[in-house]
Scaffold this motif. Structure first.
Motif, PDB file in Angstrom:
ATOM      1  N   PHE A  56       0.842  -1.189   0.000  1.00  0.00           N
ATOM      2  CA  PHE A  56       0.000   0.000   0.000  1.00  0.00           C
ATOM      3  C   PHE A  56       0.879   1.242   0.000  1.00  0.00           C
ATOM      4  O   PHE A  56       1.938   1.279   0.632  1.00  0.00           O
ATOM      5  CB  PHE A  56      -0.915   0.008   1.224  1.00  0.00           C
ATOM      6  CG  PHE A  56      -2.224  -0.699   1.006  1.00  0.00           C
ATOM      7  CD1 PHE A  56      -3.363   0.006   0.654  1.00  0.00           C
ATOM      8  CD2 PHE A  56      -2.313  -2.075   1.137  1.00  0.00           C
ATOM      9  CE1 PHE A  56      -4.575  -0.636   0.443  1.00  0.00           C
ATOM     10  CE2 PHE A  56      -3.519  -2.740   0.922  1.00  0.00           C
ATOM     11  CZ  PHE A  56      -4.651  -2.010   0.567  1.00  0.00           C
ATOM     12  N   LEU A  57       0.437   2.255  -0.724  1.00  0.00           N
ATOM     13  CA  LEU A  57       1.159   3.516  -0.766  1.00  0.00           C
ATOM     14  C   LEU A  57       1.181   4.151   0.626  1.00  0.00           C
ATOM     15  O   LEU A  57       0.325   3.857   1.468  1.00  0.00           O
ATOM     16  CB  LEU A  57       0.473   4.472  -1.745  1.00  0.00           C
ATOM     17  CG  LEU A  57       0.469   4.072  -3.223  1.00  0.00           C
ATOM     18  CD1 LEU A  57      -0.383   5.059  -4.016  1.00  0.00           C
ATOM     19  CD2 LEU A  57       1.881   4.023  -3.779  1.00  0.00           C
ATOM     20  N   PRO A  58       2.134   5.035   0.882  1.00  0.00           N
ATOM     21  CA  PRO A  58       2.153   5.745   2.171  1.00  0.00           C
ATOM     22  C   PRO A  58       0.849   6.486   2.411  1.00  0.00           C
ATOM     23  O   PRO A  58       0.191   6.948   1.475  1.00  0.00           O
ATOM     24  CB  PRO A  58       3.332   6.715   2.018  1.00  0.00           C
ATOM     25  CG  PRO A  58       4.218   6.078   0.991  1.00  0.00           C
ATOM     26  CD  PRO A  58       3.285   5.387   0.038  1.00  0.00           C
ATOM     27  N   ALA A  59       0.494   6.621   3.673  1.00  0.00           N
ATOM     28  CA  ALA A  59      -0.770   7.248   4.046  1.00  0.00           C
ATOM     29  C   ALA A  59      -0.920   8.652   3.464  1.00  0.00           C
ATOM     30  O   ALA A  59      -1.998   9.023   2.981  1.00  0.00           O
ATOM     31  CB  ALA A  59      -0.900   7.292   5.566  1.00  0.00           C
ATOM     32  N   GLU A  60       0.153   9.427   3.476  1.00  0.00           N
ATOM     33  CA  GLU A  60       0.067  10.804   2.990  1.00  0.00           C
ATOM     34  C   GLU A  60      -0.202  10.844   1.492  1.00  0.00           C
ATOM     35  O   GLU A  60      -0.957  11.704   1.011  1.00  0.00           O
ATOM     36  CB  GLU A  60       1.347  11.569   3.318  1.00  0.00           C
ATOM     37  CG  GLU A  60       1.239  13.070   3.128  1.00  0.00           C
ATOM     38  CD  GLU A  60       0.121  13.703   3.944  1.00  0.00           C
ATOM     39  OE1 GLU A  60      -0.520  14.645   3.421  1.00  0.00           O
ATOM     40  OE2 GLU A  60      -0.131  13.261   5.088  1.00  0.00           O
ATOM     41  N   ASP A  61       0.395   9.917   0.741  1.00  0.00           N
ATOM     42  CA  ASP A  61       0.142   9.851  -0.701  1.00  0.00           C
ATOM     43  C   ASP A  61      -1.312   9.503  -0.981  1.00  0.00           C
ATOM     44  O   ASP A  61      -1.960  10.106  -1.847  1.00  0.00           O
ATOM     45  CB  ASP A  61       1.065   8.821  -1.357  1.00  0.00           C
ATOM     46  CG  ASP A  61       2.524   9.259  -1.368  1.00  0.00           C
ATOM     47  OD1 ASP A  61       2.799  10.421  -1.003  1.00  0.00           O
ATOM     48  OD2 ASP A  61       3.385   8.438  -1.736  1.00  0.00           O
ATOM     49  N   LEU A  62      -1.826   8.524  -0.254  1.00  0.00           N
ATOM     50  CA  LEU A  62      -3.220   8.127  -0.433  1.00  0.00           C
ATOM     51  C   LEU A  62      -4.160   9.278  -0.073  1.00  0.00           C
ATOM     52  O   LEU A  62      -5.150   9.527  -0.764  1.00  0.00           O
ATOM     53  CB  LEU A  62      -3.539   6.899   0.423  1.00  0.00           C
ATOM     54  CG  LEU A  62      -2.900   5.580  -0.015  1.00  0.00           C
ATOM     55  CD1 LEU A  62      -3.096   4.514   1.056  1.00  0.00           C
ATOM     56  CD2 LEU A  62      -3.475   5.106  -1.347  1.00  0.00           C
ATOM     57  N   LYS A  63      -3.829   9.988   0.985  1.00  0.00           N
ATOM     58  CA  LYS A  63      -4.672  11.108   1.408  1.00  0.00           C
ATOM     59  C   LYS A  63      -4.746  12.178   0.328  1.00  0.00           C
ATOM     60  O   LYS A  63      -5.836  12.644  -0.024  1.00  0.00           O
ATOM     61  CB  LYS A  63      -4.127  11.714   2.702  1.00  0.00           C
ATOM     62  CG  LYS A  63      -5.001  12.823   3.273  1.00  0.00           C
ATOM     63  CD  LYS A  63      -4.470  13.309   4.607  1.00  0.00           C
ATOM     64  CE  LYS A  63      -5.376  14.368   5.213  1.00  0.00           C
ATOM     65  NZ  LYS A  63      -4.884  14.830   6.535  1.00  0.00           N
ATOM     66  N   LYS A  64      -3.612  12.542  -0.232  1.00  0.00           N
ATOM     67  CA  LYS A  64      -3.595  13.561  -1.276  1.00  0.00           C
ATOM     68  C   LYS A  64      -4.393  13.110  -2.492  1.00  0.00           C
ATOM     69  O   LYS A  64      -5.142  13.896  -3.085  1.00  0.00           O
ATOM     70  CB  LYS A  64      -2.150  13.867  -1.683  1.00  0.00           C
ATOM     71  CG  LYS A  64      -1.345  14.609  -0.636  1.00  0.00           C
ATOM     72  CD  LYS A  64       0.084  14.825  -1.101  1.00  0.00           C
ATOM     73  CE  LYS A  64       0.911  15.543  -0.032  1.00  0.00           C
ATOM     74  NZ  LYS A  64       2.328  15.695  -0.456  1.00  0.00           N
ATOM     75  N   GLN A  65      -4.237  11.843  -2.873  1.00  0.00           N
ATOM     76  CA  GLN A  65      -4.918  11.340  -4.064  1.00  0.00           C
ATOM     77  C   GLN A  65      -6.426  11.309  -3.884  1.00  0.00           C
ATOM     78  O   GLN A  65      -7.178  11.712  -4.783  1.00  0.00           O
ATOM     79  CB  GLN A  65      -4.378   9.955  -4.418  1.00  0.00           C
ATOM     80  CG  GLN A  65      -2.935   9.970  -4.904  1.00  0.00           C
ATOM     81  CD  GLN A  65      -2.405   8.587  -5.196  1.00  0.00           C
ATOM     82  OE1 GLN A  65      -3.169   7.642  -5.396  1.00  0.00           O
ATOM     83  NE2 GLN A  65      -1.078   8.446  -5.218  1.00  0.00           N
ATOM     84  N   PHE A  66      -6.881  10.835  -2.741  1.00  0.00           N
ATOM     85  CA  PHE A  66      -8.332  10.759  -2.520  1.00  0.00           C
ATOM     86  C   PHE A  66      -8.937  12.144  -2.321  1.00  0.00           C
ATOM     87  O   PHE A  66     -10.064  12.407  -2.772  1.00  0.00           O
ATOM     88  CB  PHE A  66      -8.651   9.843  -1.340  1.00  0.00           C
ATOM     89  CG  PHE A  66      -8.737   8.392  -1.710  1.00  0.00           C
ATOM     90  CD1 PHE A  66      -9.858   7.892  -2.347  1.00  0.00           C
ATOM     91  CD2 PHE A  66      -7.679   7.538  -1.456  1.00  0.00           C
ATOM     92  CE1 PHE A  66      -9.938   6.551  -2.714  1.00  0.00           C
ATOM     93  CE2 PHE A  66      -7.738   6.190  -1.811  1.00  0.00           C
ATOM     94  CZ  PHE A  66      -8.864   5.698  -2.450  1.00  0.00           C
ATOM     95  N   GLN A  67      -8.227  13.035  -1.672  1.00  0.00           N
ATOM     96  CA  GLN A  67      -8.754  14.389  -1.505  1.00  0.00           C
ATOM     97  C   GLN A  67      -8.860  15.094  -2.855  1.00  0.00           C
ATOM     98  O   GLN A  67      -9.813  15.832  -3.092  1.00  0.00           O
ATOM     99  CB  GLN A  67      -7.866  15.184  -0.542  1.00  0.00           C
ATOM    100  CG  GLN A  67      -8.048  14.778   0.908  1.00  0.00           C
ATOM    101  CD  GLN A  67      -7.245  15.621   1.864  1.00  0.00           C
ATOM    102  OE1 GLN A  67      -6.156  16.103   1.540  1.00  0.00           O
ATOM    103  NE2 GLN A  67      -7.756  15.803   3.072  1.00  0.00           N
ATOM    104  N   ARG A  68      -7.900  14.857  -3.717  1.00  0.00           N
ATOM    105  CA  ARG A  68      -7.954  15.458  -5.053  1.00  0.00           C
ATOM    106  C   ARG A  68      -9.108  14.861  -5.852  1.00  0.00           C
ATOM    107  O   ARG A  68      -9.845  15.570  -6.543  1.00  0.00           O
ATOM    108  CB  ARG A  68      -6.630  15.231  -5.775  1.00  0.00           C
ATOM    109  CG  ARG A  68      -6.539  15.917  -7.139  1.00  0.00           C
ATOM    110  CD  ARG A  68      -5.112  15.956  -7.658  1.00  0.00           C
ATOM    111  NE  ARG A  68      -4.529  14.628  -7.769  1.00  0.00           N
ATOM    112  CZ  ARG A  68      -3.520  14.204  -7.018  1.00  0.00           C
ATOM    113  NH1 ARG A  68      -2.994  14.987  -6.087  1.00  0.00           N
ATOM    114  NH2 ARG A  68      -3.033  12.991  -7.174  1.00  0.00           N
ATOM    115  N   LEU A  69      -9.304  13.554  -5.721  1.00  0.00           N
ATOM    116  CA  LEU A  69     -10.353  12.861  -6.469  1.00  0.00           C
ATOM    117  C   LEU A  69     -11.742  13.296  -6.024  1.00  0.00           C
ATOM    118  O   LEU A  69     -12.653  13.455  -6.847  1.00  0.00           O
ATOM    119  CB  LEU A  69     -10.193  11.345  -6.282  1.00  0.00           C
ATOM    120  CG  LEU A  69     -11.114  10.434  -7.081  1.00  0.00           C
ATOM    121  CD1 LEU A  69     -10.769  10.489  -8.561  1.00  0.00           C
ATOM    122  CD2 LEU A  69     -11.000   8.998  -6.567  1.00  0.00           C
TER     123      LEU A  69
END
Length: 282
Positions: A213-226
């Motif tokens: 799984f990607l790092p938590a911060e990367d996932l957070k940025k991606q989902f917030q952008r989406l």
């Protein structure tokens, strides 16, 4: 310390002998329903029970339900107790598909009020890569009592999806591959396409090239952008039958974006009603 999202192979290996830890093998193949059981018998993590997607983690599919309707939670609670799971257990789930199937049991347990459940990052491949022990022996299980504290707000119906999209109060994320979302390919369901206004995010995007799984911060940025920074409570996840969508739910939980929900029926349920709109990408 409890584990509520992910656990590494090395960390799990330290706890194999602890009686309050319960491991589940969730390997499955949509193309061959018996393949997971066969793989389990050929070798699994020590102490692991086998949870079958069709038989244990879903109700029987009917013409109006979609392919993997939610299980009878009272029946599942009884099975969990028979498997030795109590409300004090630390549960770990794994598969060989990056968590695509294990995520279903992760989500079910949390929906039943059990927070101490984690997915083995990468899955059995990482365990084997590190030469950790495997066995063909069936576990010796001491039954326990598992009490279900069901939170029915964790999933939504097709009507709620329709109303939420019409009122623009939800973001619907489809975890299927781009080809299936676009309606270019449909190897499983009788109708191709996607729910109008749904956004495509294949669950595989949650993983790096090594299957972690990607790092938590990367996932957070991606989902917030989406989701254009909508509140997690306004995000609903779907896929073909409510299974791999749980992977995106897990990813948002890892990211610290708790509160998104599952459209449990997903595409296979949506298309049982011919009056529901279907979209395709050109």
């Amino acid at each position: 310390m409890s584990y509520t999202t992910l656990i590494s192979a090395n960390e799990l290996a330290k706890h194999l002998d602890q009686p309050d830890w319960v491991i589940f093998d969730c390997r499955f193949s949509l193309a061959d329903a018996g393949l997971g059981t066969k793989a389990y018998r050929q070798g699994h993590l020590p102490g692991a029970r086998y949870a079958d997607l069709n038989k244990d983690l879903s109700s029987q599919a009917l013409s109006h339900t979609g392919r993997h309707p939610l299980p009878d939670f009272a029946v599942l609670a009884k099975k969990l107790g028979d498997w030795g799971v109590s409300n004090r257990s630390q549960v770990v789930v794994y598969d060989d598909a990056g968590g695509a199937f294990a995520g279903r049991l992760w989500w079910l347990l949390r929906t039943m009020g059990h927070q101490d459940v984690a997915v083995l990052d990468v899955g059995i491949q990482q365990w084997q890569k590190q030469n950790l022990p495997m066995t063909t022996h069936l576990p010796k299980v001491t039954p326990a009592q598992f009490r279900c504290y069901l939170d029915a707000k964790q999933w939504v119906s097709a009507t709620e999806v329709e109303n939420g999209l019409a009122s623009r109060t939800i973001t619907l994320i489809d975890a299927r591959t781009p080809e299936r979302y676009a309606g270019l390919q449909e190897p499983i369901d009788p109708v191709a396409g996607h729910v109008p206004k749904a956004i495509n995010r294949p669950f595989q995007l949650n993983l790096d090239n090594n299957g972690l799984f990607l790092p938590a911060e990367d996932l957070k940025k991606q989902f917030q952008r989406l989701t254009e920074s909508r509140k997690p409570e306004q995000v609903v996840h779907m896929c073909g039958s409510g299974v791999t969508a749980c992977h995106n739910l897990l990813a948002m939980e890892i990211a610290g974006l708790s509160g998104s929900r599952l459209y449990a029926g997903s595409w296979s349920k949506w298309i049982t009603n011919k009056n529901r709109a279907v979209a395709k990408s050109v």
